[in-house]
Design a protein around this motif. Structure first.
Motif, PDB file in Angstrom:
ATOM      1  N   GLU A 102       0.854  -1.171   0.000  1.00 54.46           N
ATOM      2  CA  GLU A 102       0.000   0.000   0.000  1.00 54.46           C
ATOM      3  C   GLU A 102       0.894   1.225   0.000  1.00 54.46           C
ATOM      4  O   GLU A 102       1.972   1.226   0.556  1.00 54.46           O
ATOM      5  CB  GLU A 102      -0.908  -0.006   1.226  1.00 54.46           C
ATOM      6  N   ARG A 115       2.067   4.975  -2.355  1.00 52.02           N
ATOM      7  CA  ARG A 115       2.171   5.554  -3.686  1.00 52.02           C
ATOM      8  C   ARG A 115       3.386   5.000  -4.429  1.00 52.02           C
ATOM      9  O   ARG A 115       4.391   4.652  -3.820  1.00 52.02           O
ATOM     10  CB  ARG A 115       2.250   7.071  -3.604  1.00 52.02           C
ATOM     11  N   LYS A 170       5.033   4.542   1.607  1.00 52.18           N
ATOM     12  CA  LYS A 170       3.897   4.829   2.478  1.00 52.18           C
ATOM     13  C   LYS A 170       4.284   5.994   3.384  1.00 52.18           C
ATOM     14  O   LYS A 170       5.133   5.852   4.252  1.00 52.18           O
ATOM     15  CB  LYS A 170       3.536   3.590   3.303  1.00 52.18           C
ATOM     16  N   ASN A 200       4.009  10.694   3.763  1.00 53.58           N
ATOM     17  CA  ASN A 200       3.850  11.974   3.064  1.00 53.58           C
ATOM     18  C   ASN A 200       5.019  12.924   3.276  1.00 53.58           C
ATOM     19  O   ASN A 200       5.073  13.983   2.657  1.00 53.58           O
ATOM     20  CB  ASN A 200       2.551  12.665   3.510  1.00 53.58           C
ATOM     21  N   PRO A 228      -1.106  15.051  -1.713  1.00 53.21           N
ATOM     22  CA  PRO A 228      -2.016  14.154  -0.987  1.00 53.21           C
ATOM     23  C   PRO A 228      -2.533  13.011  -1.862  1.00 53.21           C
ATOM     24  O   PRO A 228      -2.281  12.960  -3.075  1.00 53.21           O
ATOM     25  CB  PRO A 228      -3.146  15.091  -0.564  1.00 53.21           C
ATOM     26  N   ASN A 229      -3.264  12.102  -1.227  1.00 55.52           N
ATOM     27  CA  ASN A 229      -4.021  11.034  -1.893  1.00 55.52           C
ATOM     28  C   ASN A 229      -3.140  10.001  -2.588  1.00 55.52           C
ATOM     29  O   ASN A 229      -3.596   9.300  -3.495  1.00 55.52           O
ATOM     30  CB  ASN A 229      -5.008  11.616  -2.917  1.00 55.52           C
ATOM     31  N   ASN A 230      -1.878   9.901  -2.168  1.00 58.91           N
ATOM     32  CA  ASN A 230      -0.988   8.868  -2.719  1.00 58.91           C
ATOM     33  C   ASN A 230      -0.910   8.868  -4.244  1.00 58.91           C
ATOM     34  O   ASN A 230      -0.831   7.820  -4.888  1.00 58.91           O
ATOM     35  CB  ASN A 230      -1.426   7.475  -2.247  1.00 58.91           C
ATOM     36  N   VAL A 231      -0.935  10.070  -4.837  1.00 56.21           N
ATOM     37  CA  VAL A 231      -0.846  10.136  -6.293  1.00 56.21           C
ATOM     38  C   VAL A 231       0.552   9.711  -6.742  1.00 56.21           C
ATOM     39  O   VAL A 231       1.540   9.892  -6.035  1.00 56.21           O
ATOM     40  CB  VAL A 231      -1.135  11.569  -6.810  1.00 56.21           C
TER      41      VAL A 231
END
Length: 295
Positions: free
Chosen positions: A200, A202, A228, A230, A269-272
């Motif tokens: 899991e 990006r 995983k 940010n 954001p949002n694991n792009v």
């Protein structure tokens, strides 16, 4: 280690299950999965003045040498080469140090022979260095296979109570099979069974920039990792562990002018999915960042 006194020809297997190999350019030393070639065999010479120092000679009649040449600009590791110096000095002398069932080879100046992993240019390379990160501590450990022994040495029967003892079995006194004498680490085959858990996070694609910030084949997708998190600092540490590089700056290209700029604080954001470029802190482009107040 006195077993090197008995050994005539040995080979070394790294933590990455690759063999210390004399490259056919007769200068480089690399890692290779094929341990059956003559390039993976090293002739042992005992240094007469010392009981615990050896020289290792390749199939090209050149010595395993701890050079002073940096492997990469700004990185601590130095090149390991094959050389034939006119005068044998301390650069071709190695001290085997036992570590459990394996050995470390220490230079006369305190560095260790290190089998590097990660991505090019680190992949399959061999340097001498002192590992500072926990993730690379095992890179200086080697399994040793004794392929030949001296003809005047008659090995004793192996003690039955020690699992890490040397076991010599051969029909001739001058050669032993590679499997008969080993320092081999214990590994569980269970670790290779079953599919890995679903990752899991990006996907981040990356390239490593040259000193001036140029990137070869940047239009090609490049290497990737799953991250995983940010934070840029956490991502930087992840890249250093993945690539073996020390002191990297994670950068992106401006969509306006195409220039590199360092990433700050948080990732999108949002694991792009992301595409980044790694810059060494010692490079020219990093100094330009500093002059512009970007670091």
């Amino acid at each position: 280690m006195d077993f090197f006194h008995r050994a005539k020809v040995v080979r070394f297997r790294s933590h990455h299950d690759k063999y210390l190999t004399a490259d056919d350019d007769e200068e480089s030393v690399v890692q290779d999965r094929n341990g059956a070639t003559k390039s993976a065999k090293w002739l042992v010479e005992i240094v007469p003045e010392y009981d615990n120092i050896v020289r290792l000679k390749s199939c090209y009649n050149k010595y395993l040498t701890a050079s002073n040449q940096p492997f990469l600009l700004g990185v601590t590791g130095r090149k390991v080469l094959q050389t034939h110096p006119s005068r044998l000095d301390s650069s071709v002398e190695w001290e085997p140090i036992r570590d459990g069932a394996q050995v470390k080879l220490k230079t006369r100046y305190g560095n260790f022979l290190r089998a590097n992993g990660g991505l090019p240019p680190w992949r399959n390379s061999v340097t001498h260095d002192i590992p500072h990160r926990t993730s690379t501590q095992d890179w200086v450990l080697w399994d040793v296979d004794v392929l030949e022994i001296h003809v005047d040495y008659v090995p004793p029967p192996p003690p039955p109570t020690h699992s890490d003892s040397l076991n010599f079995e051969s029909s001739t006194p001058s050669a032993v099979d590679a499997k008969s004498t080993q320092f081999s680490r214990q590994e569980s085959s269970d670790s290779y069974v079953g599919s890995p858990p679903k990752m899991e996070g990006r996907t981040i694609y990356y390239h490593v920039a040259e000193d001036d910030g140029e990137v070869d084949d940047e239009n090609v997708q490049g290497y990737s990792l799953i991250f995983k998190g940010n934070g840029v600092e956490e991502l930087t540490k992840k890249f250093e562990e993945e690539t073996g590089l020390e002191g990297v700056i994670v950068c992106s290209r401006s969509p306006l002018n195409g220039k590199l700029y360092p990433l700050r604080l948080q990732l999108p954001p949002n694991n792009v999915m992301m595409q980044v470029v790694l810059v060494l802190q010692s490079s020219k482009v990093a100094k330009d960042f500093e002059a512009q107040g970007l670091l």
